[in-house]
Write a protein that holds these residues in place. Structure first.
Motif, PDB file in Angstrom:
ATOM      1  N   GLN A   1       9.973  55.309 -14.913  1.00 23.16           N
ATOM      2  CA  GLN A   1      10.233  55.188 -13.478  1.00 23.16           C
ATOM      3  C   GLN A   1      11.474  54.336 -13.212  1.00 23.16           C
ATOM      4  OE1 GLN A   1       6.778  54.702 -10.750  1.00 23.16           O
ATOM      5  NE2 GLN A   1       5.558  54.519 -12.633  1.00 23.16           N
ATOM      6  N   VAL A   2      11.605  53.260 -13.961  1.00 19.79           N
ATOM      7  CA  VAL A   2      12.782  52.400 -13.811  1.00 19.79           C
ATOM      8  C   VAL A   2      14.049  53.152 -14.186  1.00 19.79           C
ATOM      9  CG1 VAL A   2      13.942  50.344 -14.710  1.00 19.79           C
ATOM     10  CG2 VAL A   2      11.512  50.251 -14.121  1.00 19.79           C
ATOM     11  N   LEU A   3      13.989  53.911 -15.283  1.00 20.26           N
ATOM     12  CA  LEU A   3      15.149  54.702 -15.714  1.00 20.26           C
ATOM     13  C   LEU A   3      15.512  55.747 -14.662  1.00 20.26           C
ATOM     14  CD1 LEU A   3      14.352  55.237 -19.511  1.00 20.26           C
ATOM     15  CD2 LEU A   3      16.145  53.809 -18.529  1.00 20.26           C
ATOM     16  N   LEU A   4      14.481  56.367 -14.047  1.00 22.00           N
ATOM     17  CA  LEU A   4      14.726  57.373 -13.005  1.00 22.00           C
ATOM     18  C   LEU A   4      15.427  56.741 -11.812  1.00 22.00           C
ATOM     19  CD1 LEU A   4      14.359  60.166 -11.709  1.00 22.00           C
ATOM     20  CD2 LEU A   4      12.071  59.419 -10.961  1.00 22.00           C
ATOM     21  N   ARG A   5      14.912  55.589 -11.352  1.00 23.34           N
ATOM     22  CA  ARG A   5      15.530  54.939 -10.185  1.00 23.34           C
ATOM     23  C   ARG A   5      16.948  54.446 -10.508  1.00 23.34           C
ATOM     24  NH1 ARG A   5      12.364  50.203  -7.115  1.00 23.34           N
ATOM     25  NH2 ARG A   5      12.758  49.102  -9.084  1.00 23.34           N
ATOM     26  N   THR A   6      17.139  53.948 -11.712  1.00 20.19           N
ATOM     27  CA  THR A   6      18.481  53.492 -12.102  1.00 20.19           C
ATOM     28  C   THR A   6      19.453  54.660 -12.177  1.00 20.19           C
ATOM     29  OG1 THR A   6      17.455  51.740 -13.425  1.00 20.19           O
ATOM     30  CG2 THR A   6      19.784  52.194 -13.823  1.00 20.19           C
ATOM     31  N   LEU A   7      18.976  55.797 -12.696  1.00 18.22           N
ATOM     32  CA  LEU A   7      19.824  56.991 -12.754  1.00 18.22           C
ATOM     33  C   LEU A   7      20.228  57.441 -11.358  1.00 18.22           C
ATOM     34  CD1 LEU A   7      21.101  59.288 -14.442  1.00 18.22           C
ATOM     35  CD2 LEU A   7      18.927  60.520 -14.230  1.00 18.22           C
ATOM     36  N   VAL A   8      19.289  57.448 -10.430  1.00 21.14           N
ATOM     37  CA  VAL A   8      19.584  57.812  -9.044  1.00 21.14           C
ATOM     38  C   VAL A   8      20.581  56.822  -8.440  1.00 21.14           C
ATOM     39  CG1 VAL A   8      18.613  57.991  -6.718  1.00 21.14           C
ATOM     40  CG2 VAL A   8      17.398  58.990  -8.659  1.00 21.14           C
ATOM     41  N   ALA A   9      20.400  55.535  -8.746  1.00 20.52           N
ATOM     42  CA  ALA A   9      21.283  54.499  -8.210  1.00 20.52           C
ATOM     43  C   ALA A   9      22.710  54.625  -8.735  1.00 20.52           C
ATOM     44  CB  ALA A   9      20.726  53.120  -8.558  1.00 20.52           C
ATOM     45  N   CYS A  10      22.884  55.284  -9.858  1.00 19.88           N
ATOM     46  CA  CYS A  10      24.225  55.479 -10.413  1.00 19.88           C
ATOM     47  C   CYS A  10      24.816  56.837 -10.032  1.00 19.88           C
ATOM     48  CB  CYS A  10      24.181  55.349 -11.943  1.00 19.88           C
ATOM     49  SG  CYS A  10      23.733  53.696 -12.512  1.00 19.88           S
ATOM     50  N   VAL A  11      24.002  57.872 -10.041  1.00 23.75           N
ATOM     51  CA  VAL A  11      24.488  59.220  -9.720  1.00 23.75           C
ATOM     52  C   VAL A  11      24.964  59.315  -8.275  1.00 23.75           C
ATOM     53  CG1 VAL A  11      23.754  61.613  -9.349  1.00 23.75           C
ATOM     54  CG2 VAL A  11      23.153  60.442 -11.467  1.00 23.75           C
ATOM     55  N   CYS A  12      24.199  58.767  -7.334  1.00 21.77           N
ATOM     56  CA  CYS A  12      24.493  58.977  -5.911  1.00 21.77           C
ATOM     57  C   CYS A  12      25.830  58.376  -5.472  1.00 21.77           C
ATOM     58  CB  CYS A  12      23.339  58.439  -5.067  1.00 21.77           C
ATOM     59  SG  CYS A  12      21.811  59.394  -5.269  1.00 21.77           S
ATOM     60  N   PRO A  13      26.069  57.072  -5.656  1.00 25.73           N
ATOM     61  CA  PRO A  13      27.349  56.532  -5.183  1.00 25.73           C
ATOM     62  C   PRO A  13      28.553  57.068  -5.936  1.00 25.73           C
ATOM     63  CG  PRO A  13      26.099  54.856  -6.365  1.00 25.73           C
ATOM     64  CD  PRO A  13      25.178  56.015  -6.169  1.00 25.73           C
ATOM     65  N   VAL A  14      28.424  57.264  -7.253  1.00 22.85           N
ATOM     66  CA  VAL A  14      29.543  57.830  -8.014  1.00 22.85           C
ATOM     67  C   VAL A  14      29.807  59.268  -7.564  1.00 22.85           C
ATOM     68  CG1 VAL A  14      30.400  58.440 -10.311  1.00 22.85           C
ATOM     69  CG2 VAL A  14      29.124  56.332  -9.987  1.00 22.85           C
ATOM     70  N   GLY A  15      28.740  60.002  -7.270  1.00 24.30           N
ATOM     71  CA  GLY A  15      28.908  61.371  -6.779  1.00 24.30           C
ATOM     72  C   GLY A  15      29.662  61.415  -5.467  1.00 24.30           C
ATOM     73  N   LEU A  16      29.285  60.545  -4.509  1.00 28.59           N
ATOM     74  CA  LEU A  16      29.983  60.504  -3.226  1.00 28.59           C
ATOM     75  C   LEU A  16      31.426  60.055  -3.410  1.00 28.59           C
ATOM     76  CD1 LEU A  16      30.010  60.705  -0.164  1.00 28.59           C
ATOM     77  CD2 LEU A  16      29.100  58.375  -0.050  1.00 28.59           C
ATOM     78  N   LEU A  17      31.639  59.072  -4.280  1.00 28.97           N
ATOM     79  CA  LEU A  17      32.991  58.576  -4.544  1.00 28.97           C
ATOM     80  C   LEU A  17      33.883  59.684  -5.095  1.00 28.97           C
ATOM     81  CD1 LEU A  17      35.078  56.333  -4.839  1.00 28.97           C
ATOM     82  CD2 LEU A  17      33.980  55.669  -6.976  1.00 28.97           C
ATOM     83  N   PHE A  18      33.364  60.483  -6.016  1.00 35.63           N
ATOM     84  CA  PHE A  18      34.154  61.569  -6.600  1.00 35.63           C
ATOM     85  C   PHE A  18      34.395  62.690  -5.602  1.00 35.63           C
ATOM     86  CE2 PHE A  18      34.419  61.300 -11.443  1.00 35.63           C
ATOM     87  CZ  PHE A  18      34.402  59.907 -11.428  1.00 35.63           C
ATOM     88  N   VAL A  19      33.424  62.957  -4.729  1.00 41.26           N
ATOM     89  CA  VAL A  19      33.579  63.997  -3.712  1.00 41.26           C
ATOM     90  C   VAL A  19      34.664  63.604  -2.709  1.00 41.26           C
ATOM     91  CG1 VAL A  19      32.451  65.119  -1.748  1.00 41.26           C
ATOM     92  CG2 VAL A  19      31.266  64.952  -3.926  1.00 41.26           C
ATOM     93  N   MET A  20      34.784  62.318  -2.424  1.00 41.53           N
ATOM     94  CA  MET A  20      35.776  61.841  -1.461  1.00 41.53           C
ATOM     95  C   MET A  20      37.187  61.796  -2.045  1.00 41.53           C
ATOM     96  SD  MET A  20      33.654  58.660   0.253  1.00 41.53           S
ATOM     97  CE  MET A  20      34.873  58.309   1.517  1.00 41.53           C
ATOM     98  N   SER A  21      37.313  61.873  -3.356  1.00 49.78           N
ATOM     99  CA  SER A  21      38.609  61.696  -4.014  1.00 49.78           C
ATOM    100  C   SER A  21      39.324  63.029  -4.210  1.00 49.78           C
ATOM    101  CB  SER A  21      38.417  61.013  -5.375  1.00 49.78           C
ATOM    102  OG  SER A  21      37.764  59.774  -5.235  1.00 49.78           O
ATOM    103  N   GLY A  22      40.648  62.956  -4.285  1.00 44.35           N
ATOM    104  CA  GLY A  22      41.466  64.140  -4.552  1.00 44.35           C
ATOM    105  C   GLY A  22      42.046  64.060  -5.955  1.00 44.35           C
TER     106      GLY A  22
END
Length: 424
Positions: free
Chosen positions: A6-27
């Motif tokens: 469960q901890v690994l799942l929450r940590t994975l979500v905590a890393c995937v989400c902001p990095v995903g948004l950051l990459f989507v915003m970048s050119g």
């Protein structure tokens, strides 16, 4: 599910989400495959590092350094792999982290002011972030990327806003230790942040439509310029014809007099000279379409006068798959851009433009020119110019591709810049 998973799942979500948004915003200026590989690498590294800290020093210490673990590799990659300015990358990074902290607070309230069960907390965060990503991609991404490519100033001021909010949240919630007594203040702070971003959204939205309107006006100006050049070429040809008509009687009088005196060779010489003058009034033949042929004649002659060698291999029929005027504007802008690029090459170096066009099985146009230096491409794959007043022709070509469902591709390498357009 065990607590560790469960901890690994929450940590994975905590890393995937902001990095995903950051990459989507970048050119990005590198290949999509490279972007995805680095994205996966950053997520796996951050997940492993944060999980290790959680199990060794505890959740509180991990939360205090979480953003450093996440942003450090992301910033290093984005500084070299994107066309974005450093201040814009700064804005994107802290925006992504702030958005994720907001999802954490919303999940906290959704679970009744607690963060358990851990798996439910992780799924709620993921669900909220998925909605945010969808809204950004659906309503704001195009406007944001367009403004990012055209906005030259103001990013430093904008970057300060998410950084200040981030600092306040850290101070109120995580430093010097985790606090829950001022949760209302943090929520109020995020309420202000949402209002600020709403204002930024409307500024971006209105600016986007304003710039689009200006771009359409620039396209019209480009078309008018092409028509002016066409009229100039016709006027020049008509002037030559008028001079020829005026001189015709003198040529014929001289030829008649020479023939009467039996000077046949001199008469033939006058006839040859007359043929040369007459040939000078004729437009060069590059294709079957009359309108395009006039535009091509004007710009190819302009390039040759500038000392640029032009090779033309054009299979263009009279009937075209798109509007003739629109395609003429594309040719005019593409060749004009090629002439400008060749003009930057020092004297003594090769200056060359290659025009290639095939009409079957698909209509394919390629304009290639020699160039020097690195060509910077924007998020749309088109070259970016930082010189005021430049880039209008490129935007006009991009508008043509969008309106006609064409594929526009630009490449640079081996001293050549190539623009290809495929019309299906």
């Amino acid at each position: 599910m065990s607590e560790t998973l469960q901890v690994l799942l929450r940590t994975l979500v905590a890393c995937v989400c902001p990095v995903g948004l950051l990459f989507v915003m970048s050119g990005f200026k590198c290949r999509q495959k490279t972007v995805w590989m680095v994205f996966a690498g950053i997520v796996l590294f951050s997940t492993a590092a944060c999980s290790a800290l959680f199990f060794t020093v505890g959740l509180e210490r991990m939360r205090q350094v979480y953003f450093l673990i996440l942003l450090t590799p992301s910033l290093l990659f984005l500084l070299f792999a994107t066309t974005d300015r450093p201040s814009q990358i700064f804005f994107n990074s802290f925006t992504a982290v702030n958005v994720f902290y907001l999802t954490s607070i919303l999940s906290h309230f959704a679970l009744g002011a607690k963060d358990e069960p851990i798996w439910a907390d992780a799924l709620i965060r993921l669900g909220i972030f998925a909605v945010i990503l969808f809204l950004f991609a659906r309503y704001l991404r195009d406007a944001y990327q367009f403004i990012a490519a055209n906005m030259k100033r103001g990013w430093r001021v904008m970057a300060v806003l998410p950084f200040l909010f981030f600092g306040l949240v850290m101070f109120l919630g995580l430093y010097p230790h985790t606090r829950t007594d001022n949760l209302v203040g943090v929520v109020f702070l995020y309420g202000i942040l949402c209002v600020v971003y709403y204002v930024i959204y409307w500024v971006f939205h209105n600016t986007y439509h304003l710039l689009k309107t200006m771009g359409e006006n620039d396209t019209l100006k480009s078309q008018v310029l092409a028509f002016q050049n066409q009229a100039e070429l016709l006027k020049s040809s008509e002037k030559k014809l008028g001079t020829l008509r005026h001189d015709m009687r003198h040529y014929f009088s001289n030829i008649a007099a020479l023939l009467q005196n039996g000077e046949t060779e001199e008469a033939l010489h006058f006839l040859g000279k007359f043929d040369e003058v007459a040939a000078g009034t004729k437009l060069a033949h590059y294709c079957e379409n009359a309108t395009l042929n006039i535009i091509l004649s004007f710009y190819i002659e302009k390039a040759e006068r500038a000392g640029i060698k032009v090779n033309a291999n054009l299979d263009i029929p009279e009937t075209l798959p798109v509007d003739t005027i629109a395609l003429s504007t594309v040719f005019a802008n593409a060749i004009e851009n090629a002439i400008t690029a060749c003009g930057k090459i020092p004297e003594g170096r090769e200056r060359r433009i290659e025009l290639t066009c095939f009409s079957s099985p698909h209509f394919v146009l390629e304009v290639a020119n020699t160039c020097e230096g690195n060509v910077v491409f924007g998020p749309d794959g088109l070259p970016v110019s930082d010189r005021p007043g430049h880039g209008i022709g490129t935007r006009s070509i991009a508008a043509f591709a969008r309106e006609n469902g064409a594929v526009c591709d630009c490449q640079a390498g081996d001293g050549l810049f190539r623009l290809r357009i495929l019309i299906q």
